[in-house]
Design a protein around this motif. Structure first.
Motif, PDB file in Angstrom:
ATOM      1  N   ASN A  91      -9.878  -6.905  -3.284  1.00  0.00           N
ATOM      2  CA  ASN A  91     -10.763  -6.182  -4.196  1.00  0.00           C
ATOM      3  C   ASN A  91     -12.191  -6.214  -3.632  1.00  0.00           C
ATOM      4  O   ASN A  91     -12.440  -6.817  -2.579  1.00  0.00           O
ATOM      5  CB  ASN A  91     -10.698  -6.748  -5.618  1.00  0.00           C
ATOM      6  N   ASP A  92     -13.132  -5.581  -4.329  1.00  0.00           N
ATOM      7  CA  ASP A  92     -14.501  -5.487  -3.790  1.00  0.00           C
ATOM      8  C   ASP A  92     -15.139  -6.854  -3.571  1.00  0.00           C
ATOM      9  O   ASP A  92     -15.832  -7.077  -2.571  1.00  0.00           O
ATOM     10  CB  ASP A  92     -15.386  -4.656  -4.729  1.00  0.00           C
ATOM     11  N   PHE A 116     -26.327  -6.064   3.243  1.00  0.00           N
ATOM     12  CA  PHE A 116     -25.265  -5.132   3.634  1.00  0.00           C
ATOM     13  C   PHE A 116     -24.551  -4.580   2.401  1.00  0.00           C
ATOM     14  O   PHE A 116     -24.618  -5.129   1.302  1.00  0.00           O
ATOM     15  CB  PHE A 116     -24.257  -5.817   4.569  1.00  0.00           C
ATOM     16  N   ASP A 117     -23.884  -3.472   2.627  1.00  0.00           N
ATOM     17  CA  ASP A 117     -23.026  -2.851   1.625  1.00  0.00           C
ATOM     18  C   ASP A 117     -21.890  -2.175   2.371  1.00  0.00           C
ATOM     19  O   ASP A 117     -21.904  -2.095   3.603  1.00  0.00           O
ATOM     20  CB  ASP A 117     -23.821  -1.839   0.789  1.00  0.00           C
ATOM     21  N   GLN A 123      -7.743   5.104   3.436  1.00  0.00           N
ATOM     22  CA  GLN A 123      -6.678   4.138   3.174  1.00  0.00           C
ATOM     23  C   GLN A 123      -5.585   4.260   4.228  1.00  0.00           C
ATOM     24  O   GLN A 123      -5.109   5.364   4.523  1.00  0.00           O
ATOM     25  CB  GLN A 123      -6.089   4.386   1.783  1.00  0.00           C
ATOM     26  N   HIS A 124      -5.192   3.129   4.813  1.00  0.00           N
ATOM     27  CA  HIS A 124      -4.080   3.096   5.754  1.00  0.00           C
ATOM     28  C   HIS A 124      -2.935   2.297   5.135  1.00  0.00           C
ATOM     29  O   HIS A 124      -3.042   1.834   3.998  1.00  0.00           O
ATOM     30  CB  HIS A 124      -4.530   2.493   7.080  1.00  0.00           C
ATOM     31  N   GLU A 125      -1.874   2.134   5.884  1.00  0.00           N
ATOM     32  CA  GLU A 125      -0.685   1.500   5.300  1.00  0.00           C
ATOM     33  C   GLU A 125      -0.949   0.075   4.829  1.00  0.00           C
ATOM     34  O   GLU A 125      -0.638  -0.285   3.692  1.00  0.00           O
ATOM     35  CB  GLU A 125       0.458   1.512   6.330  1.00  0.00           C
ATOM     36  N   ASN A 126      -1.546  -0.745   5.691  1.00  0.00           N
ATOM     37  CA  ASN A 126      -1.756  -2.155   5.345  1.00  0.00           C
ATOM     38  C   ASN A 126      -3.224  -2.543   5.221  1.00  0.00           C
ATOM     39  O   ASN A 126      -3.533  -3.674   4.850  1.00  0.00           O
ATOM     40  CB  ASN A 126      -1.088  -3.051   6.401  1.00  0.00           C
ATOM     41  N   ASP A 127      -4.113  -1.642   5.586  1.00  0.00           N
ATOM     42  CA  ASP A 127      -5.541  -1.957   5.489  1.00  0.00           C
ATOM     43  C   ASP A 127      -6.328  -0.724   5.057  1.00  0.00           C
ATOM     44  O   ASP A 127      -5.770   0.372   4.929  1.00  0.00           O
ATOM     45  CB  ASP A 127      -6.078  -2.519   6.808  1.00  0.00           C
ATOM     46  N   ILE A 128      -7.601  -0.930   4.822  1.00  0.00           N
ATOM     47  CA  ILE A 128      -8.477   0.160   4.409  1.00  0.00           C
ATOM     48  C   ILE A 128      -9.691   0.195   5.327  1.00  0.00           C
ATOM     49  O   ILE A 128     -10.217  -0.861   5.719  1.00  0.00           O
ATOM     50  CB  ILE A 128      -8.912   0.000   2.933  1.00  0.00           C
TER      51      ILE A 128
END
Length: 296
Positions: A91-92, A116-117, A123-128
């Motif tokens: 999550n964030d 930083f922000d 969105q990819h299969e296992n990561d973002i």
């Protein structure tokens, strides 16, 4: 930083030795420009809170923005942008912790404290994929201190290209907002192409102004590069202090396979009829910043 929306909100833009301030107010569903002002910053003072405080105070008095909440934009040249990937299950809050713990890996060679922000991109299969945006704390805090001394409550720190994209998205007719378009933002010392779709920046392509003969070649390459990312680019929109240079639009129309246009920046907002804004590009950035508080 989370905060409650307020009826009045200001945008403070820092660009090329000049500060611009615009104050917007939300009245039901309408947005009104309550005031705007700009001033040059004395050479060499961009690192001093006291001199900046005097300039910001002068602008605030002109716009009647005392104790107003505000957003500040940092120039893209003072910001580090990098695409990174993290696990999609985070999550964030967990993403924030992941970036803090691995900042030296994501941004090697960046000594000192950073603000930083991050913005989710794909969105990819296992990561973002995230767009990581960082700036040195010393630079940010100089403006935060100056604003605080002047009585301007800076609640958001933004990046100029994101504020410009926000303003353009707001200005576009609603039936055109989903279309892919390119913004050519060109000023006295920098230029950049911004690929925009549905209000989101897809990609940024820097353009050098140092060699005049190569300028239009870079524009063509940038559009070609964007076309590999987004197949249906409809138009290029010109913004910035130099966007209305003689023959710029006509030359671009000859070399590019897409339409080239200007926008009426402030057509969709109310303003005092005595205000003579028209299409004054130097306030577009401050406008996009102020929208953070009354529109988003």
């Amino acid at each position: 930083m989370l905060f409650r929306k307020t009826p009045a909100f200001a945008g403070l833009a820092v660009r090329h030795g000049q500060l611009s301030l615009m104050k917007l107010k939300q009245i039901k569903k309408d947005i009104m420009i309550e005031g705007f002002a700009s001033a040059n910053v004395p050479s060499g003072s961009l690192s001093g809170s006291e001199t900046l405080y005097l300039v910001i105070k002068e602008l605030m008095e002109a716009v009647d923005a005392k104790n107003c909440h505000a957003a500040l934009a940092l120039p893209a040249s003072h910001v580090i942008n990098k695409s990174i990937r993290v696990a999609s299950c985070l999550n964030d809050k967990e993403r924030d912790a992941e970036i803090r713990a691995n900042m030296n890996d994501y941004l090697p060679g960046t000594d000192g404290s950073l603000y930083f922000d991050f913005v989710p991109m794909e969105q990819h299969e296992n990561d973002i994929e995230l767009q990581l945006i960082a700036a040195r704390s010393l630079y940010v805090e100089t403006y935060l201190r100056a604003g605080d001394m002047a009585g301007l409550k800076i609640k958001i720190v933004d990046v100029d290209v994101y504020a410009i994209a926000r303003a353009i998205y707001f200005i576009l007719p609603q039936n055109k907002r989903a279309e892919s378009c390119v913004i050519l933002d060109i000023d006295f010392s920098s230029a950049q192409l911004i690929l925009l779709k549905n209000g989101k920046i897809i990609s940024i392509y820097p353009v050098s102004l140092e060699i005049e003969d190569l300028f239009f070649q870079q524009i063509k390459r940038g559009i070609q590069f964007f076309s590999t990312i987004e197949k249906n680019i409809k138009k290029i929109i010109l913004t910035g202090d130099l966007s209305r240079l003689e023959q710029l639009k006509s030359v671009l129309e000859k070399i590019l396979p897409i339409s080239v246009s200007y926008l009426n920046y402030f057509k969709q907002v109310s303003a005092n009829p005595d205000f003579n804004l028209k299409n004054d590009s130097k306030y577009l950035l401050a406008f996009g910043l102020a929208l953070r508080g009354v529109y988003e």
